[in-house]
Design a protein around this motif. Structure first.
Motif, PDB file in Angstrom:
ATOM      1  N   TYR A  60      32.915  42.510  38.900  1.00  0.00           N
ATOM      2  CA  TYR A  60      33.664  41.143  38.723  1.00  0.00           C
ATOM      3  C   TYR A  60      34.808  41.604  37.546  1.00  0.00           C
ATOM      4  CZ  TYR A  60      29.484  38.639  40.648  1.00  0.00           C
ATOM      5  OH  TYR A  60      28.693  38.004  41.139  1.00  0.00           O
ATOM      6  N   GLN A  61      34.621  42.356  36.622  1.00  0.00           N
ATOM      7  CA  GLN A  61      35.643  42.527  35.553  1.00  0.00           C
ATOM      8  C   GLN A  61      36.905  43.094  36.275  1.00  0.00           C
ATOM      9  OE1 GLN A  61      34.002  43.695  31.985  1.00  0.00           O
ATOM     10  NE2 GLN A  61      35.856  44.702  31.299  1.00  0.00           N
ATOM     11  N   GLU A  62      36.533  44.235  37.207  1.00  0.00           N
ATOM     12  CA  GLU A  62      37.645  44.789  37.906  1.00  0.00           C
ATOM     13  C   GLU A  62      38.490  43.867  38.706  1.00  0.00           C
ATOM     14  OE1 GLU A  62      38.999  47.940  37.566  1.00  0.00           O
ATOM     15  OE2 GLU A  62      37.619  47.986  35.990  1.00  0.00           O
ATOM     16  N   LYS A  63      37.604  42.841  39.410  1.00  0.00           N
ATOM     17  CA  LYS A  63      38.128  42.187  40.303  1.00  0.00           C
ATOM     18  C   LYS A  63      39.307  41.338  39.479  1.00  0.00           C
ATOM     19  CE  LYS A  63      35.234  42.312  44.471  1.00  0.00           C
ATOM     20  NZ  LYS A  63      34.526  41.850  45.204  1.00  0.00           N
ATOM     21  N   ILE A  64      38.540  40.746  38.409  1.00  0.00           N
ATOM     22  CA  ILE A  64      39.455  39.852  37.575  1.00  0.00           C
ATOM     23  C   ILE A  64      40.778  40.473  37.251  1.00  0.00           C
ATOM     24  CG2 ILE A  64      39.699  38.394  35.497  1.00  0.00           C
ATOM     25  CD1 ILE A  64      36.444  38.329  35.794  1.00  0.00           C
ATOM     26  N   LYS A  65      40.697  41.693  36.533  1.00  0.00           N
ATOM     27  CA  LYS A  65      41.907  42.443  36.280  1.00  0.00           C
ATOM     28  C   LYS A  65      42.834  42.603  37.486  1.00  0.00           C
ATOM     29  CE  LYS A  65      42.762  47.040  34.213  1.00  0.00           C
ATOM     30  NZ  LYS A  65      43.256  47.928  35.125  1.00  0.00           N
ATOM     31  N   ALA A  66      42.450  42.889  38.620  1.00  0.00           N
ATOM     32  CA  ALA A  66      43.248  42.965  39.833  1.00  0.00           C
ATOM     33  C   ALA A  66      43.916  41.609  40.071  1.00  0.00           C
ATOM     34  CB  ALA A  66      42.278  43.343  41.074  1.00  0.00           C
ATOM     35  N   TRP A  67      43.252  40.610  40.022  1.00  0.00           N
ATOM     36  CA  TRP A  67      43.951  39.250  39.879  1.00  0.00           C
ATOM     37  C   TRP A  67      45.132  39.443  39.093  1.00  0.00           C
ATOM     38  CZ3 TRP A  67      39.176  35.581  39.282  1.00  0.00           C
ATOM     39  CH2 TRP A  67      38.720  35.254  40.479  1.00  0.00           C
ATOM     40  N   PHE A  68      45.027  39.726  37.769  1.00  0.00           N
ATOM     41  CA  PHE A  68      46.192  39.848  36.831  1.00  0.00           C
ATOM     42  C   PHE A  68      47.263  40.650  37.238  1.00  0.00           C
ATOM     43  CE2 PHE A  68      44.635  37.832  32.599  1.00  0.00           C
ATOM     44  CZ  PHE A  68      43.520  37.027  33.342  1.00  0.00           C
ATOM     45  N   ASP A  69      46.613  42.028  37.366  1.00  0.00           N
ATOM     46  CA  ASP A  69      47.799  42.802  37.589  1.00  0.00           C
ATOM     47  C   ASP A  69      48.359  42.973  39.050  1.00  0.00           C
ATOM     48  OD1 ASP A  69      47.892  43.574  34.836  1.00  0.00           O
ATOM     49  OD2 ASP A  69      46.368  45.215  35.296  1.00  0.00           O
ATOM     50  N   ASP A  70      47.349  42.889  40.256  1.00  0.00           N
ATOM     51  CA  ASP A  70      47.962  43.077  41.489  1.00  0.00           C
ATOM     52  C   ASP A  70      48.346  41.932  42.136  1.00  0.00           C
ATOM     53  OD1 ASP A  70      47.462  45.732  40.814  1.00  0.00           O
ATOM     54  OD2 ASP A  70      45.231  45.785  41.696  1.00  0.00           O
TER      55      ASP A  70
ATOM     56  N   LEU B  59      30.576  34.392  31.511  1.00  0.00           N
ATOM     57  CA  LEU B  59      31.532  34.460  32.272  1.00  0.00           C
ATOM     58  C   LEU B  59      33.009  34.315  31.675  1.00  0.00           C
ATOM     59  CD1 LEU B  59      32.006  34.432  35.452  1.00  0.00           C
ATOM     60  CD2 LEU B  59      32.053  32.041  35.243  1.00  0.00           C
ATOM     61  N   MET B  60      33.086  33.659  30.756  1.00  0.00           N
ATOM     62  CA  MET B  60      34.263  33.479  29.702  1.00  0.00           C
ATOM     63  C   MET B  60      34.525  34.862  29.029  1.00  0.00           C
ATOM     64  SD  MET B  60      36.745  31.437  29.404  1.00  0.00           S
ATOM     65  CE  MET B  60      37.894  32.347  28.898  1.00  0.00           C
ATOM     66  N   ASN B  61      33.343  35.569  28.569  1.00  0.00           N
ATOM     67  CA  ASN B  61      33.545  36.850  27.889  1.00  0.00           C
ATOM     68  C   ASN B  61      34.034  38.047  28.935  1.00  0.00           C
ATOM     69  OD1 ASN B  61      32.476  35.718  25.721  1.00  0.00           O
ATOM     70  ND2 ASN B  61      30.428  36.348  25.892  1.00  0.00           N
ATOM     71  N   LEU B  62      33.707  37.758  30.112  1.00  0.00           N
ATOM     72  CA  LEU B  62      33.763  38.677  31.123  1.00  0.00           C
ATOM     73  C   LEU B  62      35.370  38.629  31.599  1.00  0.00           C
ATOM     74  CD1 LEU B  62      32.054  40.688  33.011  1.00  0.00           C
ATOM     75  CD2 LEU B  62      32.214  38.688  34.855  1.00  0.00           C
TER      76      LEU B  62
END
Ligand code: FE2
Ligand code: FE2
Lengths: 158, 263
Positions: free
Chosen positions: A94-104, A123-126
């Motif tokens: 999940y964390q990787e996917k959220i990061k991809a939302w931001f960057d990609d 969820l907020m911490n993630l």
């Protein structure tokens, strides 16, 4: 009150018929505002076209059941993913996917909807960890929903 | 009473000076405002008053306008429900509020800069040039430009409050030009006067933005607009062509220098 009540997140409560009337309810069929599929965090691709530049909702599973007007008030015009921070496995994905939302996917904003129960903060911490590891910054809002569907808190996070 | 709701505040204060003091009790300081064309009803709407405070304020204004008469207080239609004072700004608005902090630090140093100003030395002249550079590059090109070219476009630019902001920016530019002209002529008095006038103007201007305009704008921006605004600000900051940290270092050094002098 007993001494040990167990996890507050799974404590049984009943509030059926508490305010008894439904005079303010709309009549007729309410249109769904869901504009994509899939929605579960393990199933989505963070770079699917409907996330590109989008205003994204990341919603704890229980939220849509608690919030009476979830579709019109929050989902309308946004893309979504759902997750349960308490029960879901392999949340590092999940964390990787959220990061991809931001960057990609370069999403415009992220709104995180969680329940008031303490475990939902996970969820907020993630999201915050993902945001820290991302290169791009995205305005992120946290909305806390009460078990009876009231909005307890709604604010932008650092 | 209703007719006064639609009149400019400066006009009302001129006619009933006591109202300036009444507004001040609610932290509404229209007295020193350079324009003062905001309507009384808008001023009451835009400040974050509770319903009770608003009623009390309107009652006191009514009493000042019609002494001895029992006046019915008209209700003012609220455009949006205003949040209490301690709220977190949306990220793009917070960016602007954070930028005010450095400008305020500079404003705080102006009296010492003026005292220290000695045009006979190269160091003295350079200090004025560096100060002007901060005002023109950081406060104006970096900060005011984001307000004028981006933020204000999301709102009605013909509204009185935004017109006041534009006018303040223009006057600030005038003071800075006057400082440079005075530097050319070697006129220390004119440099001091214009820097002090700039200080007074910007102090009030930033106060208006931090306490009134920005909270109101923050309240009226949708989530989608917040995201767009943030991207536009980020792009503008990237394209500015200089590093804002340079000005922070300038302020830190200047603060340090004046601290040493005090010892
Ligand atoms: Fe400004
Ligand atoms: Fe400003």
């Amino acid at each position: 009150m007993t001494q040990f009540e167990g996890c507050p997140g799974s404590q049984a409560m009943s509030f059926k018929d508490q305010d008894g009337n439904d005079a303010d309810q709309d009549v007729g069929k309410i249109k769904s505002q869901l504009g994509q599929w899939p929605i579960q965090m393990h199933l989505i691709s963070p770079t699917a076209p409907y996330y590109e530049g989008a205003d994204v909702l990341l919603t704890a599973d229980c939220v849509a059941y608690a919030l009476g007007d979830f579709h019109r008030e929050f989902l309308k015009g946004k893309s979504i993913a759902i997750a349960c921070p308490k029960l879901d496995a392999e949340q590092d994905i999940y964390q990787e996917k959220i990061k991809a939302w931001f960057d990609d996917a370069k999403i415009n904003t992220l709104t995180v909807l969680i329940m008031q129960v303490p475990c939902c903060m996970g969820l907020m911490n993630l999201v915050q960890q993902a945001a820290q590891s991302a290169e791009r910054k995205v305005p992120t809002k946290c909305v806390v929903v009460g078990v009876q569907g009231d909005i307890l808190q709604q604010e932008w996070v650092e | 009473m209703n007719e006064y709701l639609n009149r400019g505040i400066k006009e009302i204060i001129t006619e009933f000076p006591e109202i300036d003091g009444i507004l001040n009790d609610y932290e509404i300081s229209c007295g020193p405002c350079s324009v003062g064309t905001c309507l009384l009803k808008d001023i009451v709407t835009i400040h974050r008053l509770t319903k009770d405070q608003e009623q009390e304020l309107m009652a006191r204004i009514a009493k000042a306008i019609h002494p001895g008469k029992d006046i019915k207080i008209p209700e003012i239609e609220k455009r949006t429900e205003v949040k209490p004072k301690e709220f977190r700004y949306a990220p793009p608005i917070k960016k602007l509020v954070d930028e005010h902090v450095l400008i305020k630090r500079w404003i705080g140093l102006i009296p010492q800069v003026v005292d220290y100003c000695d045009l006979k030395t190269e160091e003295g002249r350079q200090l004025i040039l560096d100060g002007v550079d901060l005002i023109r590059s950081y406060a104006d090109k970096f900060h005011h430009a984001k307000e004028e070219d981006i933020l204000f476009k999301y709102f009605d630019e013909n509204s009185d409050i935004i017109k006041v902001m534009y006018e303040d920016h223009t006057r600030a530019r005038g003071y800075v030009k006057a400082v440079l002209d005075a530097l050319d002529k070697g006129d220390e008095t004119a440099i001091s006067e214009n820097l002090m006038a700039y200080r007074e103007l910007l102090t009030e201007h930033i106060k208006k933005e931090d306490e009134i305009l920005y909270p109101w704008m923050d309240n009226n921006l949708s989530t989608i607009q917040v995201g767009k605004l943030y991207s536009q600000f980020t792009k503008a900051d990237k394209e500015i062509g200089f590093s804002p940290e340079k000005y922070e270092r300038f302020i830190i050094n200047l603060e340090e220098k004046f601290k040493q002098k005090e010892k």
